[in-house]
Each structure stands twice: as C-alpha cells, then as structure tokens.
Design a protein around this motif. Structure first.
Motif, PDB file in Angstrom:
ATOM      1  N   LYS A  28       0.586  -1.134  -0.232  1.00  0.00           N
ATOM      2  CA  LYS A  28       0.182  -0.265  -0.132  1.00  0.00           C
ATOM      3  C   LYS A  28       1.044   1.035   0.097  1.00  0.00           C
ATOM      4  O   LYS A  28       0.885   2.059  -0.127  1.00  0.00           O
ATOM      5  N   ALA A  29       2.078   0.627   0.862  1.00  0.00           N
ATOM      6  CA  ALA A  29       2.840   2.456   0.924  1.00  0.00           C
ATOM      7  C   ALA A  29       3.368   2.714  -0.455  1.00  0.00           C
ATOM      8  O   ALA A  29       4.021   3.927  -0.637  1.00  0.00           O
ATOM      9  N   VAL A  30       3.794   1.651  -1.054  1.00  0.00           N
ATOM     10  CA  VAL A  30       4.699   1.806  -2.694  1.00  0.00           C
ATOM     11  C   VAL A  30       2.897   2.389  -4.293  1.00  0.00           C
ATOM     12  O   VAL A  30       3.697   3.205  -4.014  1.00  0.00           O
ATOM     13  N   LEU A  31       1.975   2.081  -3.117  1.00  0.00           N
ATOM     14  CA  LEU A  31       0.577   2.187  -4.520  1.00  0.00           C
ATOM     15  C   LEU A  31       1.236   3.149  -4.153  1.00  0.00           C
ATOM     16  O   LEU A  31       0.676   4.566  -4.683  1.00  0.00           O
ATOM     17  N   ALA A  32       0.720   3.874  -2.464  1.00  0.00           N
ATOM     18  CA  ALA A  32       0.766   5.877  -2.444  1.00  0.00           C
ATOM     19  C   ALA A  32       1.900   7.029  -3.147  1.00  0.00           C
ATOM     20  O   ALA A  32       1.694   7.770  -3.520  1.00  0.00           O
ATOM     21  N   ILE A  33       2.848   5.666  -3.085  1.00  0.00           N
ATOM     22  CA  ILE A  33       4.033   6.923  -3.414  1.00  0.00           C
ATOM     23  C   ILE A  33       4.189   7.013  -4.967  1.00  0.00           C
ATOM     24  O   ILE A  33       4.004   8.145  -5.228  1.00  0.00           O
ATOM     25  N   VAL A  34       3.768   5.408  -5.471  1.00  0.00           N
ATOM     26  CA  VAL A  34       3.004   6.534  -6.945  1.00  0.00           C
ATOM     27  C   VAL A  34       1.769   7.223  -7.280  1.00  0.00           C
ATOM     28  O   VAL A  34       2.428   7.621  -8.214  1.00  0.00           O
ATOM     29  N   ALA A  35       1.075   6.329  -6.561  1.00  0.00           N
ATOM     30  CA  ALA A  35      -0.581   7.756  -6.883  1.00  0.00           C
ATOM     31  C   ALA A  35       0.143   9.253  -6.616  1.00  0.00           C
ATOM     32  O   ALA A  35      -0.288   9.683  -7.317  1.00  0.00           O
ATOM     33  N   LEU A  36       0.935   9.126  -5.527  1.00  0.00           N
ATOM     34  CA  LEU A  36       1.593  10.844  -5.061  1.00  0.00           C
ATOM     35  C   LEU A  36       2.636  11.688  -6.734  1.00  0.00           C
ATOM     36  O   LEU A  36       2.277  12.237  -6.781  1.00  0.00           O
ATOM     37  N   ALA A  37       3.118  10.093  -7.429  1.00  0.00           N
ATOM     38  CA  ALA A  37       4.336  10.531  -7.991  1.00  0.00           C
ATOM     39  C   ALA A  37       3.461  11.532  -9.185  1.00  0.00           C
ATOM     40  O   ALA A  37       3.455  12.101 -10.011  1.00  0.00           O
ATOM     41  N   VAL A  38       2.851  10.319  -9.919  1.00  0.00           N
ATOM     42  CA  VAL A  38       1.598  10.554 -10.788  1.00  0.00           C
ATOM     43  C   VAL A  38       0.802  11.938 -10.634  1.00  0.00           C
ATOM     44  O   VAL A  38       0.505  12.695 -11.997  1.00  0.00           O
ATOM     45  N   LEU A  39       0.281  12.233  -9.424  1.00  0.00           N
ATOM     46  CA  LEU A  39      -0.755  13.272  -9.050  1.00  0.00           C
ATOM     47  C   LEU A  39       0.442  14.308  -9.531  1.00  0.00           C
ATOM     48  O   LEU A  39       0.233  15.905  -9.713  1.00  0.00           O
ATOM     49  N   ALA A  40       1.823  14.436  -8.921  1.00  0.00           N
ATOM     50  CA  ALA A  40       2.645  16.024  -8.608  1.00  0.00           C
ATOM     51  C   ALA A  40       2.916  15.501 -10.552  1.00  0.00           C
ATOM     52  O   ALA A  40       3.391  16.808 -11.097  1.00  0.00           O
ATOM     53  N   PHE A  41       3.513  14.674 -10.768  1.00  0.00           N
ATOM     54  CA  PHE A  41       3.490  15.093 -12.558  1.00  0.00           C
ATOM     55  C   PHE A  41       2.549  15.388 -13.650  1.00  0.00           C
ATOM     56  O   PHE A  41       2.787  16.291 -14.251  1.00  0.00           O
ATOM     57  N   VAL A  42       1.490  15.407 -13.528  1.00  0.00           N
ATOM     58  CA  VAL A  42      -0.042  15.900 -13.840  1.00  0.00           C
ATOM     59  C   VAL A  42       0.728  17.095 -13.756  1.00  0.00           C
ATOM     60  O   VAL A  42      -0.121  17.621 -14.475  1.00  0.00           O
ATOM     61  N   ALA A  43      -0.059  17.554 -12.186  1.00  0.00           N
ATOM     62  CA  ALA A  43      -0.015  18.882 -11.766  1.00  0.00           C
ATOM     63  C   ALA A  43       1.110  20.152 -12.346  1.00  0.00           C
ATOM     64  O   ALA A  43       0.615  20.468 -12.895  1.00  0.00           O
ATOM     65  N   VAL A  44       2.400  19.268 -12.794  1.00  0.00           N
ATOM     66  CA  VAL A  44       3.776  20.044 -12.681  1.00  0.00           C
ATOM     67  C   VAL A  44       3.147  20.389 -14.682  1.00  0.00           C
ATOM     68  O   VAL A  44       3.640  21.252 -15.077  1.00  0.00           O
ATOM     69  N   ARG A  45       2.989  19.351 -15.075  1.00  0.00           N
ATOM     70  CA  ARG A  45       2.900  19.017 -16.920  1.00  0.00           C
ATOM     71  C   ARG A  45       1.765  20.208 -17.240  1.00  0.00           C
ATOM     72  O   ARG A  45       1.553  20.821 -18.316  1.00  0.00           O
ATOM     73  N   ILE A  46       0.548  20.160 -16.320  1.00  0.00           N
ATOM     74  CA  ILE A  46      -1.430  21.508 -16.130  1.00  0.00           C
ATOM     75  C   ILE A  46      -0.194  22.109 -15.839  1.00  0.00           C
ATOM     76  O   ILE A  46      -0.643  23.653 -16.736  1.00  0.00           O
ATOM     77  N   ARG A  47       0.211  22.798 -14.906  1.00  0.00           N
ATOM     78  CA  ARG A  47       1.087  24.374 -14.656  1.00  0.00           C
ATOM     79  C   ARG A  47       1.961  25.130 -15.555  1.00  0.00           C
ATOM     80  O   ARG A  47       1.906  26.073 -16.153  1.00  0.00           O
ATOM     81  N   LYS A  48       2.570  23.979 -15.941  1.00  0.00           N
ATOM     82  CA  LYS A  48       3.571  24.329 -17.747  1.00  0.00           C
ATOM     83  C   LYS A  48       2.061  24.526 -18.608  1.00  0.00           C
ATOM     84  O   LYS A  48       2.853  25.492 -19.634  1.00  0.00           O
ATOM     85  N   ALA A  49       2.026  23.555 -18.913  1.00  0.00           N
ATOM     86  CA  ALA A  49       0.760  24.472 -20.137  1.00  0.00           C
ATOM     87  C   ALA A  49       0.291  25.463 -20.356  1.00  0.00           C
ATOM     88  O   ALA A  49      -0.093  26.071 -20.907  1.00  0.00           O
ATOM     89  N   GLY A  50      -0.301  25.587 -18.819  1.00  0.00           N
ATOM     90  CA  GLY A  50      -0.829  26.528 -18.192  1.00  0.00           C
ATOM     91  C   GLY A  50      -0.686  27.816 -18.718  1.00  0.00           C
ATOM     92  O   GLY A  50      -0.516  29.077 -19.805  1.00  0.00           O
ATOM     93  N   ARG A  51       0.758  28.051 -18.314  1.00  0.00           N
ATOM     94  CA  ARG A  51       1.850  28.987 -18.154  1.00  0.00           C
ATOM     95  C   ARG A  51       2.398  30.219 -20.049  1.00  0.00           C
ATOM     96  O   ARG A  51       2.414  30.801 -20.485  1.00  0.00           O
ATOM     97  N   GLY A  52       2.358  28.255 -20.903  1.00  0.00           N
ATOM     98  CA  GLY A  52       2.727  28.454 -22.095  1.00  0.00           C
ATOM     99  C   GLY A  52       1.544  28.482 -23.466  1.00  0.00           C
ATOM    100  O   GLY A  52       1.422  29.393 -24.011  1.00  0.00           O
TER     101      GLY A  52
END
Length: 233
Positions: free
Chosen positions: A203-227
């Motif tokens: 469950k800890a591994v799954l939580a880390i993976v989920a957080l990493a995916v969410l962080a990746f998506v958030a960063v990309r959306i933010r960059k896309a918005g700035r662009g």
C-alpha cells in the motif's frame, strides 16, 4: 464402552476436519490460488505466480506464503514450491518482455507523442536512465509491487540481452519468492500474518506511485497553462 470410544473417535475426526477446513482459505484470491494448488500441486503455485506477473492486482504476497503453507501441509515439497514459483515468475516476466520487444522503441515514441501531458523527451530520458540503471532495475524491481511486473516491458523495448534479463529475473525472483514461501512454511496455519504485514508495504508503494503520478500531472498542467498564457500575451 465400544460405542463411547466410537463416538469419541467420530467427534475427534469431525473436529480435525473442521480445523483443517478453517485453515484452508475460502473465496477470493487466496481461495482461487489454494484451489489451483490442490488441483495442480506445486505447478499450480507456479501458474498463479505467472498470472500475477501479467496481472499485478494478483498479489504475490498472498500466493507465495500460501504456497509455503501448502508445502508445510505435505501437498508438495518446499523445494518444489520454490522452483515452481520462481519458474512462474520467469515465464510471466518473459511474456511481458516479449510484449515490450514487439512494441519496440518507434511504436513507444509514437504512442507517447499522442498522449496528453507526455513528451517524446520523457521517453528519451527514460531510455537514458534505463541504459545506466537497467540491470539494477530488473533485479531489484522483482522485489517491488507493480514494478515487479512492469519493469519487464522497458527491458523488452530496449532489447536488454535475453540471457542478462533471464539471469537477473531469476535471481531477483528467487530471493523474493524464497523469503515468502519459507516464512509461509514456517508460520503454517498463521501464513496469512506475513500477508497482513507486507500488505502495508504494498500500500505504501502504491501511495508513492499515485503521488508521483499526481505530481507529474500537476506540473505538466501548470506548465501547459503558463505556455498558453504566454502565447496569448
């Protein structure tokens, strides 16, 4: 006296049968795996682990201790449990390696180019990382939920030499499988205790993976918005 002894014997047999039934997992993944082992012996444990590689939601943390418990009950030997489960791990990993090899780099890049928020440069960075750490990833990945299965696909895409892939997969799987099968064998009817403990790790591994995916998506959306904002400006 004879009747009394007969009744006592019948009662003892009933209690023993009820106890054995209580020890057998019923229903769910554990029940399915137990049925496979009852039908096919140690080969059933190997088949369950091969499927676990192809379908990660099937947890090896349940199947392997259960195989150890079955060995402790005399359904097959401990050595057979270790050999068959490791063979199952290798077969499942080979199937995913073949998928990666058939997919190939060009198709992977083409698919990545069509995915939202994913860039071709991400594939190039992943390739560079795998070139530096691929052998360690394949070996240690066998001991990490989700990655245990998924790591075979990039190995196939990158066409890691098959003897190297097989050697690393066999070694890593043997270590992981041996630990769980042996503990299940040692715990006997309490085999599920190891599953409960390692479930927290999964469950800890799954939580880390989920957080990493969410962080990746958030960063990309933010960059896309700035662009988009700069383009309008």
């Amino acid at each position: 006296m004879i009747l009394t002894t007969g009744h006592a014997l019948d009662a003892h047999l009933l209690v023993t049968h009820a106890s054995a039934s209580a020890e057998e997992p019923a229903g769910g993944i554990a029940g399915w795996a137990a049925d496979l082992m009852d039908s096919l012996g140690a080969a059933g444990a190997g088949a369950a682990i091969a499927l676990e590689n192809l379908f990660p939601p099937l947890p090896s943390e349940v199947i392997l201790p259960l195989a150890g418990f079955a060995a402790s009950q005399g359904k097959f030997s401990l050595l057979a449990a270790l050999l068959w489960t490791t063979a199952g791990s290798v077969v499942g990993a080979l199937a995913l390696y073949a998928i990666g090899a058939l997919l190939g780099r060009d198709r992977t890049v083409a698919i990545a180019a069509r995915l939202p928020l994913v860039k071709t440069s991400d594939i190039e960075k992943t390739e560079a990382w795998f070139g530096r750490h691929g052998t360690k990833a394949v070996f240690f990945g066998r001991m990490v939920p989700i990655f245990r299965s998924m790591i075979s696909i990039p190995a196939g895409i990158e066409r890691m030499p098959l003897p190297v892939f097989l050697g690393l997969t066999t070694a890593g799987s043997l270590i992981w499988n041996s630990a769980f099968v042996w503990v299940g064998h040692a715990l006997g009817t309490r085999w599920h205790e190891v599953t409960d403990v390692v479930g927290l790790y999964s469950k800890a591994v799954l939580a880390i993976v989920a957080l990493a995916v969410l962080a990746f998506v958030a960063v990309r959306i933010r960059k896309a918005g700035r662009g988009a904002h700069r383009a309008r400006s």
